[in-house]
Enzyme design. Structure first.
Site, PDB file in Angstrom:
ATOM      1  N   GLU A 328      72.621  77.286 111.090  1.00 35.94           N
ATOM      2  CA  GLU A 328      71.481  77.578 111.945  1.00 35.94           C
ATOM      3  C   GLU A 328      71.808  77.454 113.428  1.00 35.94           C
ATOM      4  O   GLU A 328      71.168  76.677 114.139  1.00 35.94           O
ATOM      5  CB  GLU A 328      70.314  76.641 111.572  1.00 35.94           C
TER       6      GLU A 328
HETATM    7  C1  ACM Z   1      70.463  73.345 106.117  1.00 30.49           C
HETATM    8  O1  ACM Z   1      69.598  73.094 105.265  1.00 30.49           O
HETATM    9  N1  ACM Z   1      70.118  73.794 107.328  1.00 30.49           N
HETATM   10  C2  ACM Z   1      71.871  73.180 105.833  1.00 30.49           C
END
Ligand code: ACM
Ligand code: ZN
Length: 530
Positions: A328
């Site tokens: 992310e």
């Molecule tokens: C995640 O759940 N962002 C690895």
């Protein structure tokens, strides 16, 4: 006449019923042969072990501690008494580093293994063979023979201490719980947008500024714009982190630290804004989600900082694997940053995805040069996988499949089956506020970590399974235990027990006994009824 018949029929019914159920060991061992009769344990029994071996002595001590805690007595060792022996055996090498044999007969119990780790697991199984209550001051252990070893090498669980901070005392309890179910890897998620939790001596502002957020969103972040107005923080000193590493190691658990990069880094940037593309100012985030403040990939000082941080981390954590996150990471800031764009040009990269790959590859080279191995979330596949990287597949299993096909090791940890922050009921109103989703016990239990599309050779790259407990909404220890259990037990069986032997109905029955044990140990769980 009828009444005379009822009693034997009832007795027979109970015998059949007991025989039909496996002993309440979780995860279920690979081979169990049940015998007849009992070994009766009382305080006159002797624990036999090589007292010159510190590890084996500690393991026998753990067993006695458990007896004292739960039943109020220890095996104190009268001469000529019945014995429970803990024995290292060179000829059991074939059972591997974690395997063991446990044989309970009327007059003795023998636990044997090639390593102390195996003896520890044998001891854990023996604890689970003990009845819930003593009968006439005796604990009757059924005569049994167990030969056991795990299916996967990486049996992990992750706890996010970034969103909410959990004290050292709780981490020890948490580690004890993991060890009970033969989980061997504690992935410690130490840095987040909402808080940096580890003391780094070279960068003191991380524990002056980055560990503290001014307030926290109230309710679900997607539906709320209300904040609580209460400051929140906490961090672990290096001595405390070392204490956790030692405590876990004594329970045969490796602590894998995670230092997130290039995303999820707002808290670090709040203290060291020069490490971001714009120079800030940045803040320790007060709400959950994916944030756009990320480390600048163009500036050299970013890498100086991260390598300095990792140098201290390597000094604390002996783990072969070091987790660098990688998930992310929005590329918005990089797209308009002169330094990042210069880096893209200079390194001949196509785009910002390749810049992220270049970033992770650089860290991979650094960790490899230190004799360690990098592991990251499956986004590290985007723009090309770093040469030595191991992939933790969370957005489903496809990242894991792709990495295995590229001959890289993989830990399967998909949201669909391994995310313990998801609801445990379809009726969300009946549960405490959670992030979303629905992950019932049978779904965790039913997970098969080795996808069919992999060849036998490729399947070898699936080194294990991990469940993750993210804590945006998990703000206290009781709620953490409630989300962890009993889904952790289900995962432990996915991780340990041969696939052919798994049986959800049998697991559910063993779990009912397990609940009583948890109650005695003062551990909370979400009851799953039959
Ligand atoms: C995640 O759940 N962002 C690895
Ligand atoms: Zn930049």
């Amino acid at each position: 006449m009828k009444q005379i018949l009822i009693l034997p029929v009832l007795v027979l019914f109970f015998i059949i019923n007991i025989a039909a159920q496996s002993p309440a060991i979780i995860p279920l061992p690979k081979e169990i042969k049940t015998g007849n009769g009992y070994f009766s344990l009382n305080q006159e029994c002797t624990l036999k072990f090589d007292t010159s071996n510190e590890e084996v002595t500690r393991i026998a001590g753990f067993f006695n501690e458990y007896l004292e805690n739960i039943y109020g007595f220890k095996a104190e060792g009268k001469r000529n008494a019945k014995t429970i022996s803990f024995k290292l055996q060179n000829n059991l090498k074939k059972l591997g580093k974690e395997g063991y044999r446990l044989k309970a007969e009327k007059n003795n119990i023998e636990i044997e293994a090639f390593t102390p780790n195996g003896l520890f697991y044998g001891m854990q199984s023996l604890k689970q063979l003990l009845p819930l209550e003593a009968t006439n001051d005796q604990l009757n252990i059924p005569c049994i023979e167990i030969k056991d070893e795990p299916r996967f090498a990486w049996r992990g669980n992750m706890l996010d201490v970034g969103r909410h901070f959990f004290p050292v005392s709780f981490l020890k309890k948490y580690i004890d719980i993991l060890a009970m179910y033969k989980i061997n890897t504690f992935h410690w998620h130490l840095t987040e947008d909402q808080g940096w939790r580890l003391e780094i001596k070279k960068y003191p502002l991380l524990t002056e500024i980055s560990h503290w957020r001014d307030e926290t969103i109230v309710g679900h972040a997607l539906r709320s714009d209300e904040y609580d107005g209460i400051g929140y923080g906490g961090f672990y000193t290096q001595d405390q982190a070392r204490e956790i590493v030692r405590y876990a190691a004594e329970r045969y658990i490796t602590v894998v630290p995670e230092i997130e990069m290039p995303g999820h880094s707002s808290a670090a940037l709040a203290a060291y804004p020069n490490l971001g593309c714009t120079g800030g100012p940045y803040e320790v985030k007060k709400t959950w989600g994916v944030h756009k403040d990320v480390y600048c990939a163009g500036k050299e000082e970013t890498f100086t900082f991260l390598q300095d941080v990792l140098n201290e981390v390597l000094d604390i954590f002996p783990s072969e694997f070091i987790h660098v996150g990688g998930d992310e990471c929005p590329k918005d800031a990089w797209e308009v940053c002169e330094n990042c764009q210069r880096r893209i040009k200079k390194e001949g990269l196509q785009d910002e995805h390749e810049l992220q790959s270049w970033f992770i590859t650089r860290m991979d080279g650094f960790l490899t040069s230190k004799g360690r191995r990098l592991i990251g979330w499956d986004e590290i596949l985007e723009g090309g996988l770093a040469p030595q990287a191991t992939v933790m597949s969370w957005r489903g299993i496809k990242g894991g499949i792709e990495a295995a096909k590229q001959k890289h090791d993989v830990v399967m940890s998909p949201t669909t089956h391994m995310y313990l922050d998801y609801y445990q009921s379809e009726d969300k109103n009946s549960e405490p506020l959670a992030i979303g989703g629905f992950l019932p016990l049978d779904k965790v239990y039913g997970f098969e970590p080795v996808p069919e599309e992999l060849s036998r050779k490729e399947a070898k790259y699936i080194i294990g399974v991990q469940s993750n407990l993210w804590t945006e909404y998990v703000s206290n220890t009781e709620y953490a235990e409630y989300m962890l259990l009993p889904r952790l037990q289900a995962q432990s069986e996915v991780s340990w027990t041969p696939k052919e032997q798994k049986d959800f109905a049998d697991f559910e029955k063993r779990l009912q006994t397990d609940y009583h044990r948890l109650k005695k140990l003062g551990i909370k769980y979400r009851k799953h009824t039959l």
